[in-house]
Motif scaffolding. Sequence first.
Motif, PDB file in Angstrom:
ATOM      1  N   ASP A 105      23.207 -31.515   2.346  1.00 36.53           N
ATOM      2  CA  ASP A 105      21.870 -30.975   2.142  1.00 36.53           C
ATOM      3  C   ASP A 105      21.424 -31.126   0.693  1.00 36.53           C
ATOM      4  O   ASP A 105      20.921 -30.196   0.074  1.00 36.53           O
ATOM      5  CB  ASP A 105      21.818 -29.496   2.560  1.00 36.53           C
TER       6      ASP A 105
ATOM      7  N   LEU B 209       7.772 -18.612  -6.989  1.00 33.97           N
ATOM      8  CA  LEU B 209       8.615 -17.431  -7.054  1.00 33.97           C
ATOM      9  C   LEU B 209       8.990 -17.092  -8.495  1.00 33.97           C
ATOM     10  O   LEU B 209       8.948 -15.923  -8.906  1.00 33.97           O
ATOM     11  CB  LEU B 209       9.871 -17.652  -6.213  1.00 33.97           C
TER      12      LEU B 209
ATOM     13  N   MET C 191      16.785 -19.152  -0.754  1.00 34.22           N
ATOM     14  CA  MET C 191      15.783 -20.207  -0.636  1.00 34.22           C
ATOM     15  C   MET C 191      16.402 -21.517  -1.094  1.00 34.22           C
ATOM     16  O   MET C 191      17.449 -21.538  -1.758  1.00 34.22           O
ATOM     17  CB  MET C 191      14.561 -19.885  -1.487  1.00 34.22           C
ATOM     18  N   ASP C 192      15.744 -22.612  -0.799  1.00 34.56           N
ATOM     19  CA  ASP C 192      16.207 -23.947  -1.162  1.00 34.56           C
ATOM     20  C   ASP C 192      15.623 -24.303  -2.526  1.00 34.56           C
ATOM     21  O   ASP C 192      14.416 -24.488  -2.670  1.00 34.56           O
ATOM     22  CB  ASP C 192      15.748 -24.947  -0.100  1.00 34.56           C
ATOM     23  N   TYR C 193      16.501 -24.434  -3.545  1.00 37.49           N
ATOM     24  CA  TYR C 193      16.009 -24.742  -4.889  1.00 37.49           C
ATOM     25  C   TYR C 193      15.369 -26.120  -4.959  1.00 37.49           C
ATOM     26  O   TYR C 193      14.664 -26.440  -5.922  1.00 37.49           O
ATOM     27  CB  TYR C 193      17.143 -24.644  -5.908  1.00 37.49           C
ATOM     28  N   GLN C 194      15.592 -26.960  -3.948  1.00 44.26           N
ATOM     29  CA  GLN C 194      15.004 -28.293  -3.955  1.00 44.26           C
ATOM     30  C   GLN C 194      13.545 -28.275  -3.514  1.00 44.26           C
ATOM     31  O   GLN C 194      12.854 -29.300  -3.617  1.00 44.26           O
ATOM     32  CB  GLN C 194      15.828 -29.222  -3.047  1.00 44.26           C
ATOM     33  N   GLN C 195      13.060 -27.146  -3.013  1.00 48.51           N
ATOM     34  CA  GLN C 195      11.648 -26.995  -2.666  1.00 48.51           C
ATOM     35  C   GLN C 195      10.902 -26.539  -3.919  1.00 48.51           C
ATOM     36  O   GLN C 195      10.703 -25.354  -4.162  1.00 48.51           O
ATOM     37  CB  GLN C 195      11.485 -25.979  -1.530  1.00 48.51           C
TER      38      GLN C 195
ATOM     39  N   THR D 191       7.930 -23.951  -4.091  1.00 47.70           N
ATOM     40  CA  THR D 191       8.378 -22.596  -3.768  1.00 47.70           C
ATOM     41  C   THR D 191       9.095 -21.969  -4.948  1.00 47.70           C
ATOM     42  O   THR D 191       8.878 -20.798  -5.289  1.00 47.70           O
ATOM     43  CB  THR D 191       9.317 -22.630  -2.543  1.00 47.70           C
ATOM     44  N   VAL D 192       9.952 -22.726  -5.590  1.00 39.73           N
ATOM     45  CA  VAL D 192      10.685 -22.218  -6.749  1.00 39.73           C
ATOM     46  C   VAL D 192       9.721 -21.842  -7.864  1.00 39.73           C
ATOM     47  O   VAL D 192       9.847 -20.775  -8.489  1.00 39.73           O
ATOM     48  CB  VAL D 192      11.694 -23.270  -7.255  1.00 39.73           C
TER      49      VAL D 192
END
Length: 377
Positions: free
Chosen positions: A365, A12, A1-5, A8-9
């Motif tokens: 990114d 989770l 997953m993208d830690y910048q989201q 979401t982080v």
Amino acid sequence: MDYQQVPTVVALARALHEVEPFTRVVTQSEAAQLVGGHLVDLLGLQGNGARTTRLLHDKSAMRALLNEQGIAAVPFTANPTREQLGEFVAAHGAAIVKPTKGSGSLGVRPVRSAEEVDEVWAWREEFGIGDFLVEKLLVGPELSVEAFSEAGRHTVLAVTAKDTDSGVVELGHVVPAPLPGEQLEAIRDLTVTLLDAVGLQDGPSHTEMILTAEGPRIVESHCRRGGDFINDLVRMVYGVDQEEATYRLAGTSAPLAELHPARGAAAVRFLTAEPGTVVSVEGLDRAQLMEGVVRAAVSVEPGSVVGELRWSEDRCGHVIVHAEDAETAVRLARKAADCIVVTTEPDPAATAQPATLDGLLGAFDEILDPFEAQPAE
């Protein structure tokens, strides 16, 4: 997953923590420090919380704190107008302009006289720097301090000397820095004072300084190990891998059990090339066999496009050397690096690379502040 989201982080992490509670949240990525600090506070964990990670990520916030507490104060101003920039340069003789967040020397530019103010201001607008700060230009040898903290107790592992060849992008490092004892003591004391001020609790730190005529002055600091293979140099000389030590914080073994007095010196030298398309890379095999060389590598190949040297990612490779002392290590690293020749030919593509801060970060990114892009909740 993208830690910048961030949402979401958070979701989770909360779910996983309920199933099997975490003991630590750690990261070596620059922007991810903000996310890690947020999770430390959110989950009530031991470590570096949001205040500490924010202070060490936001250069304006850290400078304001140091100046307020009288810790090696440096004149600065945040987000000045063009006229205010001119006034600042007139008052202090010269200045450095840089984004409030970021790493790798991206978006950093000196203003050495009042005559350069208009040019630098136009560059700042064109490059797309948002929040920025202007500081008095510090003059002197550049260095960094590699430290490790446990429950707020700080151990200085190494002092690293830097070479920028009068520019802003680092071209070489050597550990240990060849400095007299009284200067090293002042550098260590200032580092500990800084880390106490920002409330660093656990893990590695990388603090950049300039040794001015008035003594050491802090440029910036980070709650992660240094980049540019500095961790490798520290491990070769002092026996400590700062990343490995970080994971040991959650275990039973002492993080710094392998720390020992300096064994020789280690240096890294970076490769550069003229902007254009790479047509050949020569001398790598020879460099790898030269005296003291531990590693030699290039990051480009025929057909690669090399841009002008604007930040660390524009370099073309590196050479790492281990030798008996700092002077020898630097000399051997330069000698081996000089054997590697990256030849380019002019190419419009080399100047057509992303010419803005967001464009360069987007190529990798990355964003400067995940919380500005998406609030935590």
